[in-house]
Write a protein that holds these residues in place. Sequence first.
Motif, mmCIF file in Angstrom:
data_model
loop_
_atom_site.group_PDB
_atom_site.id
_atom_site.type_symbol
_atom_site.label_atom_id
_atom_site.label_comp_id
_atom_site.label_asym_id
_atom_site.label_seq_id
_atom_site.Cartn_x
_atom_site.Cartn_y
_atom_site.Cartn_z
ATOM 1 N N SER C 15 0.820 -1.195 0.000
ATOM 2 C CA SER C 15 0.000 0.000 0.000
ATOM 3 C C SER C 15 0.860 1.254 0.000
ATOM 4 O O SER C 15 0.436 2.302 -0.386
ATOM 5 N N THR C 151 -9.401 0.916 12.816
ATOM 6 C CA THR C 151 -9.106 0.106 11.632
ATOM 7 C C THR C 151 -8.092 0.821 10.742
ATOM 8 O O THR C 151 -8.001 2.047 10.744
ATOM 9 N N GLU C 153 -6.476 0.374 6.567
ATOM 10 C CA GLU C 153 -6.730 -0.310 5.302
ATOM 11 C C GLU C 153 -5.407 -0.562 4.587
ATOM 12 O O GLU C 153 -4.586 0.339 4.464
ATOM 13 N N ARG C 161 -8.499 -3.808 -1.533
ATOM 14 C CA ARG C 161 -8.189 -3.259 -0.223
ATOM 15 C C ARG C 161 -8.741 -4.157 0.870
ATOM 16 O O ARG C 161 -9.761 -4.799 0.699
ATOM 17 N N LYS C 162 -8.029 -4.175 1.998
ATOM 18 C CA LYS C 162 -8.476 -5.004 3.113
ATOM 19 C C LYS C 162 -8.362 -4.192 4.393
ATOM 20 O O LYS C 162 -7.361 -3.515 4.620
ATOM 21 N N ARG C 163 -9.398 -4.282 5.182
ATOM 22 C CA ARG C 163 -9.388 -3.553 6.456
ATOM 23 C C ARG C 163 -8.838 -4.461 7.552
ATOM 24 O O ARG C 163 -9.253 -5.601 7.683
ATOM 25 N N GLU C 212 0.841 -9.506 3.844
ATOM 26 C CA GLU C 212 -0.197 -8.661 4.442
ATOM 27 C C GLU C 212 0.312 -8.036 5.732
ATOM 28 O O GLU C 212 0.056 -6.863 6.023
ATOM 29 N N TYR C 216 0.594 -4.093 6.453
ATOM 30 C CA TYR C 216 -0.040 -3.475 7.622
ATOM 31 C C TYR C 216 1.000 -2.695 8.442
ATOM 32 O O TYR C 216 0.789 -1.562 8.858
ATOM 33 N N LYS C 219 1.896 0.385 6.832
ATOM 34 C CA LYS C 219 0.801 1.354 6.937
ATOM 35 C C LYS C 219 0.872 2.087 8.282
ATOM 36 O O LYS C 219 0.739 3.306 8.355
ATOM 37 N N ASP C 347 -4.159 8.330 3.439
ATOM 38 C CA ASP C 347 -5.150 7.909 2.440
ATOM 39 C C ASP C 347 -5.847 9.112 1.824
ATOM 40 O O ASP C 347 -6.060 9.184 0.609
#
Lengths: 96, 486, 525
Positions: C15, C151, C153, C161-163, C212, C216, C219, C347
Amino acid sequence: MALTRAQVEGIAHLARLELDPAELPQYEQSLSRIVDFIGELERANTAGVAPMAHPLPGLAQRLRADEVTERDEHDLYQRNAPAVASGLYLVPKVIE
Amino acid sequence: MTIDRRTVTQLAADLRARKVSSVELVRACLPRIEASQSSLNAFVTVTAEQALAQAQAADRELAAGRGGPLAGVPIGHKDLFCTAGVRTTCGSRMLENFVAPYDATVVARLQAAGAVMLGKLNMDEFAMGSSNETSYFGPVRNPWNTDLVPGGSSGGCAAAVAARLVPAATATDTGGSIRQPAAFCGVTGIKPTYGRVSRYGMIAFASSLDQGGVIAQTAEDCACVLRSMAGFDPRDSTSVDIPVPDYLAGLDAPLAGVRIGLLKEFFDTGLEADYERHVREALAVFERLGARLCELSLPNIPRSVPAYYVVAPAECSSNLARYDGVRFGHRCRNPRDLTDLYKRSRSEGFGAEVKRRIMTGTYVLSAGYYDAYYLKAQRVRRLIAADFERAFAEVDLLMGPTTPTTAFALGAKSADPITMYLNDIYTISANLAGLPAMSVPCGFVGGLPVGLQIIGPHFAEQRLLQAAHRFQLETDWHARVPERCA
Amino acid sequence: MRGFRSAAHDTFVGSDRGGHRRLARGDSLMNIHLGTPVSAEAGRRQGDAWETVIGLEIHAQLATRSKIFSGAATAYGAPPNTQACLVDLGYPGVLPVLNAEAVRMAVRFGLAIGAQIARQSVFARKNYFYPDLPKGYQISQYELPIVAGGTLEIVLEDGSRKRIGVTRAHLEEDAGKSLHEGLAGLTGIDLNRAGTPLLEIVSEPQMRSAREAVAYMKKVHTLVRYLEICDGNMQEGSFRCDANVSVRPAGSEKLGTRTEIKNVNSFRYVEKAIQYEVARQIELIESGGKVIQETRLFDPDRGETRSMRSKEEANDYRYFPDPDLLPLELEAAYIEAVRAELPELPDAKAARFSAQYGLSDYDAGVLTASRELADYYEAVTRTVPGQSKLAANWVMGELAAALHKDGLEIGAGKLSAERLAGLLARIADGTISGKIAKEVFEVMWASGASADEVIASRGLQQITDTAAIERAIEEVMAHHPAQLAEFRAGKDKLFGFFVGQVMKATQGKANPAQLNALLKEKLPG
C-alpha cells in the motif's frame, strides 16, 4: 486453605526468593494461616461493588509538561550499585 | 543531663526569642540519644555533624531575624524518608548501606522550614510490623518498660519522642504505623488524609495506603510540624492539590456542638476492659467540652484486617521487586547466574516478615487468585469507605481506642503473624479509606499508656487537631514522661 | 512453503511501496529456503491445506522530549545510563508522573484510525524480573487502554483493499537494554531507554500472509510518522514489532496454537520471520508434532526463529492497577481539540493528489508515503504551477534515486523543493532539454548551486538561435558528404545520424524541435 509445599515454592520462585529448606515448613504454615485469614473475605457480599484502587474518590491523573528536567548524574546514582563497569550495571550473563 | 520537656511550639518560640540556640539544643540532644541507644535502640543513624552544621545555620538565620517556622528545632526522621548523603535503611539489611542521592519532599520541606535533623529513626523492616521487632538493626524498646515493644512500624519515632530524645519525628502510617506506636508510647501522632503529604522520597511499602505524618508530644506540635510538611507535590501523582490550612489557627476553637461517633465495632470483645474504661473517660471529657456523643455501627469494619492483608502485601510484593541486587541494595556474593543473583540477594537482604508479605502479595495477585483475593479485597475496601462516608454524614469525628491492648512484651506475638496483624484492628480501616486519624494519650493501665483514636473525614486534619488539642488542654496524659527518662 | 509464494506475491505492491524501495521484494524468500526443512512437495500441498493467521503488536516509541514518567531525555545513542534518572532507575522512594505529550500522541493515533478514545484509562503494573526492567514491573495499560477498536486499510497483491482491525493501542514504558559484548561473561545493563514512552498497537489476527503483515506494518509506520508521534527509525528500535503467528487447516474456524516472534525491527525481517515460522509450524504439524505456545526470537543471520527459553518460565505477570498513578481521564473537549489538530492523513492525501494533480493512484501512493515527501512534492508543484506530472516524475525519479544513492532521507534538506522547482521551470520554459536537465541536476546535487547558476556557468542554455543552429547544420553537412549523399539517395534513416552530429557539435544544447525542423528543410538540398 492449606498451601502445599509446592505452592509455597512456586510463589517463592515467582517472587525470586530462595527459602532455606529448614524455613519452608514455617512459611508453609504461616502462609496457610494468612490465606485462611484473608479467605474470610469470601463471605462479604460485594455484588455490584466496584473495586477501589485508590482511597480518594474522584481524583484523576495529573499530567506533566514534556520537558527534560534531569541531568546526567550517573556517577552519583551508581555509587549505590554493587557492580558497574563503563557506566553499565553488571549482572551475570543473560542468555536469551 | 536533665531532660528537655519543651514542645516544638515552645522550642520554636524560645529559639526565636534567642533564649536558647539551636546548637545548644543539638548539643544537649546528642549525648542523650547516645546514652539511650543501648536501652531503647530508637536510632539507626545519628547525624551529629550534619545536625550541628544545620543548627549553626539556623542560629545565623535566627540571629538575622529570619528563619522558617521550625528554625533550629531538632527533629528525627523515620528511616524510610530518603535523605541526601545520609543512609536510609528502611530497617533492612537490603538497604544497610543505601545512601539516597536526594531528599524526600518531606525532608526538604522540613529543612526549608528550618528544622534540624538529628538522625534516622529505627522502624520495622520496610514498615512491615506492629512491634518494631522486624528491624534488621534490632528491636526498639518501649521507654515505659524496656521489656515491652514500642509498637510499629514507627517504633523508633514514638520511643524517641516518648523518651524526649527528640521533640518530634516524622513517621509513616500504612495500617496504623503512626497511631499504634504513639498509643503504646504515650505520645501524640497524626496520620493525615491520603494525598495530604507527599510520598516522594518516602520508601514505599503499600502505595495506596502509605501516608507520612508526625509523632510529637502534643496535638499542637503535630499541627506545627504537619503545617510545614504537608501540601501538594508535583512529583507525587497521588498528592492532592488542595491548599494546606493553617493547622495552628483553629486549634483553640470550642468543641461545642461537635458530633462525635463511637464506633460500636471498636468496642468489641478484643478490647481490654481497663483500656476501654480510659477511652470512655476520654469521651466523657469531650462531652464536658460540649461535644455530642452517639454510637454508630459500621458493619464492614471487621473486614478491614483481612482486606488490608490482601491489598498491602499485593502492593508490597510489587514495590519491593526493585530490590534485585543490581542498581542498589544488598547483592549476594558470587552469583552463579541471574536467578541466583535475584534469589539470594533478596533472601539475604529481606527478613522473614517482609518475605512473608511479599509471598502473600505474590499469591493474591497470581493467576487464578487475583479475583478471589485482590479484587475482592478492593471491593470490600469500597464497602468500608462507604461505611465511613455514611458515618460522616451524621458525625464530625469518630472516636475509639487506638489499639485493643497496651504495649505487649517483646516476642509475645512474633510466633503467629495473625495475632500480630490483629493489633492493627482499629487502625487499618482509616488507611483503607484514606482518612485522617490520630492517636492521643488518654490514660495509663498498669503504668502503660492508652491511646484514644480520632478519625475524621478526608482533609479534616484541622478538626482532628482541634479536638485533640482541646482534650490536651483538659488532661495531662500527653505530658507524662517515663520515669527512667525523667 | 513455496505454495505460499504464489504468483501474486511477485507482482504484489504494498500500500505504501514507494517509501521503502530499498526493501527488495522476492529475494528474501530464497534465503529462507536454505534454512528450512520443508520440501517443495510438502510446500505445494501446504499452500492449499493451511491458512496462516497473523496478528501484530507494534511498539512505536513516542517522539517526546522526555520520558513517559520522568524528566529524563529520550535522545538515542547517549553513553550508557546518562539518561536514566532516579525514576527510570526505579530508585527507592521515587514516583512516576505522566507525560502530557505521550497522552496527546496516543490520542492522535487513536483518532487517526477511527478508534474509541477512552474517557478513562488505567495504568497497571506488569510484574516480572528482568535486568533491563529496573522496578521489577513495567507500567503499562492492561484492562482499560487509552485507544480501542480502530481500523487501517491495506492494499493486497491484487490491488484490492483489506481492512485490518486494531484491537487496542496502549501507553507503556520501554525497558532498558542488555549488552553482552566485551564484559567477560557478564551482561551490562544500560537503562537509557528505560521509561521511553511506547504506544503498543495491537492488531486483530486478521492478516493471512507475511505480505499482508508487512503491508499493515508499513501502513502503521507511515501513519505514525504522518502524525509526528514516532520517528519510525527501525534501526534505532523506535518502531518494532512482535508477530503472533499460527496456522490452521484451510476452512477451519478454530485458531491454531500461536507462537510470538519477539522484537523484529525491519520490514524485511518481519516477512522472513513470519514465512519461516509458518513453514516451521506446518512442517511440525504435518510430521505429527504440535506447536507449543512460546516466545521465539528471529535470527536474521540464519533466517530462522528459535525458542527464547529464558522468557518461557512462569509468565504470571500479576497485573494490577498501579497505585502510584491515578486513572487517566480525558475530557471530550480535549479529545476534540486533538482531533482538530490532526494533519491530513495518508489515504486522504493520496486521494487528493490523484484528483488535484492528475496523478495515477500509484504515483499518488508513492508521493504520499511520507509526509515529508508529500510536502516536498507539493512545494515543488506550487513553485512551478501546471507542471505537476513533471514534478512527480522528477521527485520519484532523479531525486529518489539520488537520495537512495547517498542513503539520505527527503527531510535531510540536501536539495530544497525550491531548487528542484527552479530546474523544472527551466525545462518547462524550454531553456534546457530534459536530457541536459539531468546533467544540471547532478551538478546541483553535488554543489548546492541553483539550476540557473549551473546553466549559466556551464553554458548549458539551449541554442534557440536559428542562425546558430543553421551554421552548425551546414558544418556537419560539409564534414559528412558521403552520408549526405546517401540520405539524398533515399536512406531516410540517416536523419537521426545528422541530429546526433549536430547535437554533438552543440554539446546537446540545440533546441531539439528547432533542430528537427531545420534539418528537414536543409538535408534534402
